[in-house]
Design a protein around this motif. Structure first.
Motif, PDB file in Angstrom:
ATOM      1  N   VAL A  71     -37.101  55.933  53.374  1.00  0.00           N
ATOM      2  CA  VAL A  71     -37.962  54.747  53.345  1.00  0.00           C
ATOM      3  C   VAL A  71     -38.668  54.638  51.994  1.00  0.00           C
ATOM      4  N   ILE A  76     -38.327  51.520  49.304  1.00  0.00           N
ATOM      5  CA  ILE A  76     -39.473  50.769  48.779  1.00  0.00           C
ATOM      6  C   ILE A  76     -39.443  50.770  47.256  1.00  0.00           C
ATOM      7  N   THR A 103     -50.370  56.540  56.129  1.00  0.00           N
ATOM      8  CA  THR A 103     -49.348  56.484  57.165  1.00  0.00           C
ATOM      9  C   THR A 103     -48.973  55.031  57.431  1.00  0.00           C
ATOM     10  N   ILE A 104     -47.673  54.804  57.598  1.00  0.00           N
ATOM     11  CA  ILE A 104     -47.156  53.482  57.962  1.00  0.00           C
ATOM     12  C   ILE A 104     -46.397  53.641  59.273  1.00  0.00           C
ATOM     13  N   GLU A 105     -46.656  52.755  60.202  1.00  0.00           N
ATOM     14  CA  GLU A 105     -45.913  52.769  61.458  1.00  0.00           C
ATOM     15  C   GLU A 105     -45.180  51.436  61.572  1.00  0.00           C
ATOM     16  N   ILE A 106     -43.867  51.496  61.784  1.00  0.00           N
ATOM     17  CA  ILE A 106     -43.077  50.269  61.899  1.00  0.00           C
ATOM     18  C   ILE A 106     -42.252  50.305  63.175  1.00  0.00           C
ATOM     19  N   ARG A 107     -41.857  49.127  63.615  1.00  0.00           N
ATOM     20  CA  ARG A 107     -40.985  49.016  64.773  1.00  0.00           C
ATOM     21  C   ARG A 107     -39.616  48.596  64.266  1.00  0.00           C
ATOM     22  N   VAL A 108     -38.580  49.280  64.730  1.00  0.00           N
ATOM     23  CA  VAL A 108     -37.208  48.957  64.351  1.00  0.00           C
ATOM     24  C   VAL A 108     -36.329  48.953  65.590  1.00  0.00           C
ATOM     25  N   ASP A 109     -35.195  48.264  65.490  1.00  0.00           N
ATOM     26  CA  ASP A 109     -34.255  48.287  66.605  1.00  0.00           C
ATOM     27  C   ASP A 109     -33.335  49.498  66.466  1.00  0.00           C
ATOM     28  N   ARG A 120     -36.251  60.975  57.002  1.00  0.00           N
ATOM     29  CA  ARG A 120     -36.372  59.521  57.172  1.00  0.00           C
ATOM     30  C   ARG A 120     -37.412  58.975  56.200  1.00  0.00           C
ATOM     31  N   SER A 121     -38.520  59.684  56.073  1.00  0.00           N
ATOM     32  CA  SER A 121     -39.601  59.233  55.192  1.00  0.00           C
ATOM     33  C   SER A 121     -39.126  59.114  53.747  1.00  0.00           C
TER      34      SER A 121
END
Length: 59
Positions: free
Chosen positions: A46, A50, A18-24, A42-43
């Motif tokens: 992403v 990548i 699992t990857i957790e990111i912050r986006v605006d 969405r996954s």
């Protein structure tokens, strides 16, 4: 009776990380628009991004 399991078959490449990111909000809107247009998650968007960046780096 049959002993077959009900449900999805096991994956060849299970997605257990699992990857957790912050986006605006702008990036989230773009991600949602891309997912809607391509009728995917969405996954998946992403993951595709990548792969695209990685492939470009290999050139």
């Amino acid at each position: 009776m049959s002993s077959k399991k009900i449900g999805r078959p096991p994956s060849d490449k299970p997605k257990s990380q699992t990857i957790e990111i912050r986006v605006d909000q702008e990036i989230m809107s773009k991600l949602d628009a891309a997912a809607d247009k391509l009728n995917t998650s969405r996954s998946a968007i992403v993951r595709k991004g990548i792969e695209k960046v990685f492939d470009e780096l290999q050139k």
